[in-house]
Design an enzyme around this catalytic site. Sequence first.
Site, PDB file in Angstrom:
ATOM      1  N   SER A  81       0.832  -1.205   0.000  1.00  0.00           N
ATOM      2  CA  SER A  81       0.000   0.000   0.000  1.00  0.00           C
ATOM      3  C   SER A  81       0.868   1.257   0.000  1.00  0.00           C
ATOM      4  O   SER A  81       2.077   1.192   0.250  1.00  0.00           O
ATOM      5  CB  SER A  81      -0.891  -0.007   1.240  1.00  0.00           C
ATOM      6  OG  SER A  81      -1.509  -1.263   1.366  1.00  0.00           O
TER       7      SER A  81
HETATM    8  C1  LIG Z   1      -3.066  -4.410   0.417  1.00  0.00           C
HETATM    9  S1  LIG Z   1      -2.418  -6.042   0.475  1.00  0.00           S
HETATM   10  C2  LIG Z   1      -1.437  -6.046   1.948  1.00  0.00           C
HETATM   11  C3  LIG Z   1      -0.191  -5.236   1.892  1.00  0.00           C
HETATM   12  C4  LIG Z   1       0.862  -5.695   2.860  1.00  0.00           C
HETATM   13  N1  LIG Z   1       0.510  -5.443   4.240  1.00  0.00           N
HETATM   14  C5  LIG Z   1       2.222  -5.135   2.527  1.00  0.00           C
HETATM   15  O1  LIG Z   1       2.894  -4.607   3.382  1.00  0.00           O
HETATM   16  O2  LIG Z   1       2.630  -5.276   1.369  1.00  0.00           O
HETATM   17  C6  LIG Z   1      -3.796  -7.028   1.038  1.00  0.00           C
HETATM   18  C7  LIG Z   1      -3.454  -8.478   1.239  1.00  0.00           C
HETATM   19  O3  LIG Z   1      -4.531  -9.094   1.918  1.00  0.00           O
HETATM   20  C8  LIG Z   1      -4.527 -10.458   1.535  1.00  0.00           C
HETATM   21  N2  LIG Z   1      -5.807 -11.077   1.868  1.00  0.00           N
HETATM   22  C9  LIG Z   1      -7.002 -10.937   1.230  1.00  0.00           C
HETATM   23  N3  LIG Z   1      -7.931 -11.699   1.817  1.00  0.00           N
HETATM   24  C10 LIG Z   1      -7.331 -12.331   2.842  1.00  0.00           C
HETATM   25  C11 LIG Z   1      -7.773 -13.260   3.837  1.00  0.00           C
HETATM   26  N4  LIG Z   1      -9.038 -13.711   3.859  1.00  0.00           N
HETATM   27  N5  LIG Z   1      -6.872 -13.704   4.744  1.00  0.00           N
HETATM   28  C12 LIG Z   1      -5.569 -13.282   4.723  1.00  0.00           C
HETATM   29  N6  LIG Z   1      -5.110 -12.406   3.810  1.00  0.00           N
HETATM   30  C13 LIG Z   1      -5.970 -11.934   2.885  1.00  0.00           C
HETATM   31  C14 LIG Z   1      -4.239 -10.390   0.048  1.00  0.00           C
HETATM   32  O4  LIG Z   1      -3.745 -11.644  -0.419  1.00  0.00           O
HETATM   33  C15 LIG Z   1      -3.231  -9.260  -0.025  1.00  0.00           C
HETATM   34  O5  LIG Z   1      -1.923  -9.755  -0.060  1.00  0.00           O
END
Ligand SMILES: C[S@@+](CC[C@H](N)C(=O)[O-])C[C@H]1O[C@@H](n2cnc3c(N)ncnc32)[C@H](O)[C@@H]1O
Length: 373
Positions: A81
Amino acid sequence: MVAHLKDAGALWSEEWVRAFLTVPRHELIPNFLAILPGPEDNLILDEAKPDQKDLWLETAYRNVPAVTRTDGGGGYRSSSSAPATMAKMLEWLRIGDQDSVLEIGTGSGYNAALLSERLGAERVTSIDLQPDLIKEARDRLASIGYTPHLAVADGAGGYPDRAPYDRLICTCAVWPIPVAWRHQVRPGGRIVTVIPDGCMGLDVEPDRIVGNIHRDCFDFMRMQNYMLEAPADQELLARSNNEASTSRTLRYPFSILNAGGTLQHSFQALVSLIVTPACAGAVNEQQEPILFDLWSGSWARVSWRTGQVDQSGGRRLWDEIEDLFEQWCGLGAPNRERFGLTISADDRHTLWLDSQDSPHRWDLPVRRDQIVA
Ligand SMILES: C[S@@+](CC[C@H](N)C(=O)[O-])C[C@H]1O[C@@H](n2cnc3c(N)ncnc32)[C@H](O)[C@@H]1O
């Protein structure tokens, strides 16, 4: 980048400034799609391409989201992000030196690296639903000296293996707040999570969770397997063309959704919470916006050409939005940070204005089947 984050008021504490100065973001995003602001075209950048190397490195330290996975259909599946957004969430977590943290949504691993730098990797657990992301993040984090506990797991269930945690940070949008989180964060602990169109900071008390909405608008990908996926635009448009609807004259134009300032969209935040947390939007050939409530299947098409709204389904979405708009204006158009949330032991989600005892309270829609542990 750090100077910019400080100037923008996103980063201020000595400890987080040090962490942001230390962690090399570029090492965690060797190739990405940069979402650039305003008129700039988005860029696909790859460290491995010699002619892109300088721009890739420079862009890795701009305050822009770096998309690292797409779904092939124009949607984003993972990203690092925008650093200002991450900094705001980390500062708002109000972390202490000895705290243990669960991060939901490992993605690139940048946040896990910042947390590891700040607390020591042994206090950091980070989970993601996508196994390939976990593998890549683990390898890259190790290569720059961080070894937090990473696991493939569904964030709606938290991660009981290492609970209880002092802090929980969720970097994908979720609504309602999953019940498992309340059991895995100790009383006195804190949760910072993205919600549809915003972010909440919640303190965990023995018998409830209480907190506030952040003053800024947050636009994040939704939690998979938990939030309903929006159907493709074509499907939504076909439904709005084919399903029977009733028509009436608009009381207010569609632009009321943006009332409250361009950045903070205060009224939109209330619509997302009170009317439809599971919202999808599409625009037809006449450039008329259509809102869909994914839970009830209801929709509303707002026409600037005819001054009419067409509505279909069990709920009259635009009636509800116009009524809420009048209520919000009657309250003096309060900014979103004046709203807070209490989640009771039986998982009722109540929104309030200014304080828990306020006469202005709303029982928020939650799908009971979604919050079961
Ligand atoms: C905006 S990204 C996170 C960015 C991350 N914190 C970084 O520092 O790069 C959102 C993440 O949430 C994960 N995600 C979506 N649904 C999820 C779930 N049910 N459980 C765990 N992770 C999930 C996605 O795979 C994605 O990698």
